[in-house]
Design a protein around this motif. Structure first.
Motif, PDB file in Angstrom:
ATOM      1  N   LYS A  85      60.112  19.812  54.711  1.00 37.80           N
ATOM      2  CA  LYS A  85      61.086  19.706  53.623  1.00 37.80           C
ATOM      3  C   LYS A  85      61.427  18.248  53.351  1.00 37.80           C
ATOM      4  O   LYS A  85      61.487  17.808  52.188  1.00 37.80           O
ATOM      5  CB  LYS A  85      62.351  20.483  53.982  1.00 37.80           C
ATOM      6  N   GLU A  98      58.690  16.522  51.473  1.00 44.83           N
ATOM      7  CA  GLU A  98      58.698  16.882  50.060  1.00 44.83           C
ATOM      8  C   GLU A  98      59.793  16.130  49.304  1.00 44.83           C
ATOM      9  O   GLU A  98      59.566  15.635  48.190  1.00 44.83           O
ATOM     10  CB  GLU A  98      58.909  18.390  49.906  1.00 44.83           C
ATOM     11  N   LEU A  99      60.970  16.033  49.907  1.00 39.08           N
ATOM     12  CA  LEU A  99      62.080  15.339  49.252  1.00 39.08           C
ATOM     13  C   LEU A  99      61.784  13.848  49.096  1.00 39.08           C
ATOM     14  O   LEU A  99      62.093  13.250  48.063  1.00 39.08           O
ATOM     15  CB  LEU A  99      63.372  15.544  50.050  1.00 39.08           C
ATOM     16  N   SER A 144      58.776  12.479  48.931  1.00 36.97           N
ATOM     17  CA  SER A 144      57.732  12.372  47.908  1.00 36.97           C
ATOM     18  C   SER A 144      58.338  12.493  46.516  1.00 36.97           C
ATOM     19  O   SER A 144      58.002  11.718  45.604  1.00 36.97           O
ATOM     20  CB  SER A 144      56.670  13.461  48.115  1.00 36.97           C
ATOM     21  N   GLU A 145      59.239  13.443  46.348  1.00 35.09           N
ATOM     22  CA  GLU A 145      59.894  13.640  45.048  1.00 35.09           C
ATOM     23  C   GLU A 145      60.693  12.408  44.652  1.00 35.09           C
ATOM     24  O   GLU A 145      60.647  11.966  43.493  1.00 35.09           O
ATOM     25  CB  GLU A 145      60.805  14.865  45.113  1.00 35.09           C
ATOM     26  N   GLU A 172      53.917  13.762  43.736  1.00 34.87           N
ATOM     27  CA  GLU A 172      53.844  15.199  43.961  1.00 34.87           C
ATOM     28  C   GLU A 172      54.539  15.531  45.280  1.00 34.87           C
ATOM     29  O   GLU A 172      54.462  14.772  46.247  1.00 34.87           O
ATOM     30  CB  GLU A 172      52.390  15.653  44.031  1.00 34.87           C
ATOM     31  N   LYS A 173      55.194  16.692  45.333  1.00 34.57           N
ATOM     32  CA  LYS A 173      55.947  17.055  46.527  1.00 34.57           C
ATOM     33  C   LYS A 173      55.078  17.098  47.781  1.00 34.57           C
ATOM     34  O   LYS A 173      55.547  16.843  48.888  1.00 34.57           O
ATOM     35  CB  LYS A 173      56.630  18.407  46.328  1.00 34.57           C
ATOM     36  N   THR A 174      53.810  17.420  47.600  1.00 42.22           N
ATOM     37  CA  THR A 174      52.913  17.553  48.758  1.00 42.22           C
ATOM     38  C   THR A 174      52.201  16.249  49.111  1.00 42.22           C
ATOM     39  O   THR A 174      51.333  16.243  49.981  1.00 42.22           O
ATOM     40  CB  THR A 174      51.854  18.630  48.480  1.00 42.22           C
TER      41      THR A 174
END
Length: 311
Positions: free
Chosen positions: A125, A128-129, A131-132, A137-139
């Motif tokens: 999680k 992902e945060l 990256s955002e 991209e979240k991944t």
């Protein structure tokens, strides 16, 4: 100096943008922060700490106090190349080695596995945060930490005890360093401190973790992937004369054959002809610079250029 605290319970409500901004600032300006309300089972966290402390008392404590390091300090001699700690390392992913740890109980194995299963979800999680917040991209981080055939990231835990130290001025609990890997999630002692991070020319003392908050810091690979936006930070552990400190640092890291490079989206254009930039600038002077930078990247890193407007 109050370290940033990220409340994960606000990520799904009206305060999400505010929480994301706080996380971005923590990664950019601090390199470390606390997470509250992370949804990891509190009773499980208490149990794993209790079992690790019992393992230390039964299997590691006596051997540590008979070591050459202890004898060195008894002679009032400073030591600069050893750390006042006793540790063991557990690999969780891609393959667990926990049952290979000498004298480890089934109860500790099972409890640790349950805890790590929940911690991995938190690490993913967080990736992902981050990256955002970087506009990716979240991944992105998860994929970057994986091998070309899709295996990874890896997860491992350094279990450490920093025993009571009779002469804390003569030794470090753990010498100054940055972490080599990615995202580090620390379950630490709730009574004994000692962890310190270096920020703005000062050592910042990290207090013991109350209410099972998870302490997080970013490693060298996050700095590389973010093109230096999120920096790894120097930290250390100071020994304590009166208490023994528990530290369980779990590393969400790239697998060994992962190829690490800054996210292309975060890179400035490079190896371009200045004349090309001036030509583009003349057409887009009063527009946003971001699209201009993207356009100059697409010119093939300077391989295709004109000689117009060179000054």
């Amino acid at each position: 100096m109050t370290i940033p605290v990220i409340d994960f319970s606000t990520l799904n409500g009206d305060k999400r943008s505010e929480t994301m901004a706080l996380l971005h600032e923590a990664c950019q300006k601090w390199g470390f922060f606390m997470i509250e309300n992370h949804d990891i089972d509190a009773s499980l966290m208490e149990k794993v700490k209790k079992l690790v402390n019992e393992y230390y008392e039964k299997n590691l404590k006596d051997g540590f106090y008979k070591s050459e390091l202890v004898k060195t300090l008894e002679k009032q001699e400073k030591t600069f190349d050893k750390d006042w700690e006793t540790t063991f390392f557990i690999w969780h992913r891609p393959k667990s080695n926990i049952k290979e740890i000498p004298n480890i109980s089934d109860e500790l194995c099972n409890t640790m596995d349950e805890y790590i299963a929940q911690l991995i979800l938190l690490a993913e999680k967080l990736s992902e945060l981050m990256s955002e917040n970087l506009g990716l991209e979240k991944t992105f981080i998860k994929k970057s930490f994986s091998s070309p055939n899709g295996i990874g990231p890896v997860m491992g835990t350094k279990v450490a005890k920093y025993p009571q130290c009779p002469n804390p001025k003569l030794v470090r609990g753990l010498r100054e360093h940055t972490d080599a890997g990615g995202i580090i999630l620390l379950l630490q002692d709730d009574k004994v401190g000692g962890l310190e991070f270096y920020k703005d020319g000062k050592w910042v003392e990290i207090p013991p973790s109350k209410n099972n908050a998870i302490f997080v810091n970013t490693g060298d690979q996050i700095e590389v992937l973010s093109n230096g936006l999120y920096k790894s930070v120097v930290h250390r552990v100071m020994p304590d004369k009166d208490g023994s400190r528990l530290s369980m640092a779990s590393f969400y890291n790239p697998i060994g054959d992962a190829i690490i490079a800054p996210a292309p989206k975060l890179l400035y254009p490079s190896h371009y002809c200045y004349g090309d930039y001036l030509n583009l600038y003349g057409k887009t002077k009063f527009g946003e610079k971001g699209p201009r930078f993207e356009a100059i990247k697409n010119l093939g890193n300077g391989h295709a250029h004109t000689n117009n407007n060179i000054v």
